[in-house]
Design an enzyme around this catalytic site. Sequence first.
Site, PDB file in Angstrom:
ATOM      1  N   LEU A 100      82.095  58.247 -53.447  1.00 43.03           N
ATOM      2  CA  LEU A 100      82.903  58.128 -52.235  1.00 43.03           C
ATOM      3  C   LEU A 100      84.178  58.956 -52.337  1.00 43.03           C
ATOM      4  CD1 LEU A 100      82.637  54.369 -51.171  1.00 43.03           C
ATOM      5  CD2 LEU A 100      81.874  56.368 -49.889  1.00 43.03           C
ATOM      6  N   ARG A 104      84.954  61.722 -49.561  1.00 45.30           N
ATOM      7  CA  ARG A 104      86.106  61.554 -48.673  1.00 45.30           C
ATOM      8  C   ARG A 104      86.904  62.846 -48.564  1.00 45.30           C
ATOM      9  NH1 ARG A 104      87.204  55.430 -50.869  1.00 45.30           N
ATOM     10  NH2 ARG A 104      85.858  54.423 -49.310  1.00 45.30           N
ATOM     11  N   TYR A 230      82.650  57.109 -41.088  1.00 46.51           N
ATOM     12  CA  TYR A 230      81.815  57.122 -42.286  1.00 46.51           C
ATOM     13  C   TYR A 230      82.581  57.558 -43.532  1.00 46.51           C
ATOM     14  CZ  TYR A 230      80.730  62.145 -41.343  1.00 46.51           C
ATOM     15  OH  TYR A 230      80.764  63.494 -41.108  1.00 46.51           O
ATOM     16  N   GLU A 231      82.007  57.237 -44.684  1.00 46.26           N
ATOM     17  CA  GLU A 231      82.643  57.366 -46.008  1.00 46.26           C
ATOM     18  C   GLU A 231      83.909  56.518 -46.112  1.00 46.26           C
ATOM     19  OE1 GLU A 231      80.805  58.563 -48.015  1.00 46.26           O
ATOM     20  OE2 GLU A 231      79.570  60.041 -47.000  1.00 46.26           O
ATOM     21  N   GLY A 232      83.931  55.431 -45.356  1.00 51.08           N
ATOM     22  CA  GLY A 232      85.088  54.536 -45.348  1.00 51.08           C
ATOM     23  C   GLY A 232      85.924  54.788 -44.116  1.00 51.08           C
TER      24      GLY A 232
END
Length: 248
Positions: A100, A104, A230-232
């Site tokens: 992640l 990010r 997405y990706e947090g």
Amino acid sequence: RATPTPTPTGWTLNGQKTWISNGGMADFYVVFAKTEPDAGARGISAFIVNADAPGLDSSAHIQVMAPHPLATLTFTDCRVDSDALVGPVNGGFKLAMQTLDIFRASVAAAALGMARRAFAEAVAHAKTRKMFGQTLADFQLTQAKLGEMSALIDAAAMLTYRAAWQRDCSSTSGSGTPAYTAAAASAKLTATENAQRVIDMALQMFGGRGVQVGQTIEHLYRDIRSLRIYEGASEVQLLILGKNALKT
């Protein structure tokens, strides 16, 4: 949720994973599943599963507002060998967090590219759009908006470059990644949020043409929205940065 069951030669996977990027297109998938259901994050393992593995169905595609290959993966007695395990048993969560961090920063870079394209489109439009005997660029309000867009892009660029640089330093030195985790979160948060603002301002500058299907700005406006999720999501990045601040 996918559940792995140990077998004499490996594992059997059952269950589902959804919102999987490149679902139905990838040659293989890295599947995170709980090998110890009661251990929380410490009971997650990672497996490599070939796309053509018996028992894996990736035909359930998910349609979203901006075209992107997404699918739900269904595992029905899907067998994998013992060498399909990535890293140690129950070591999947650490691998996921490290991944992640990398993605990010890459999402931040993608957002930065979208913002720069929108800015270029806005500048070109402002220079050529005729209004009341002058160009749109001659109006001070337009100049101020372009100035704001430029500053937002530069701020996003600096944080994105810093995250990439810290990743390189972390990889070569073999040191831990807490500082990089915060840098990646800051880059992802700022670049995606700023890009959303830049693209929105660019669309506003185009007026009605900005929302016309097929226009570059309209395309960017749809594409940028998912990057804040997405990706947090942005809210997750705020939590990461807040917790990091409290540690200092």
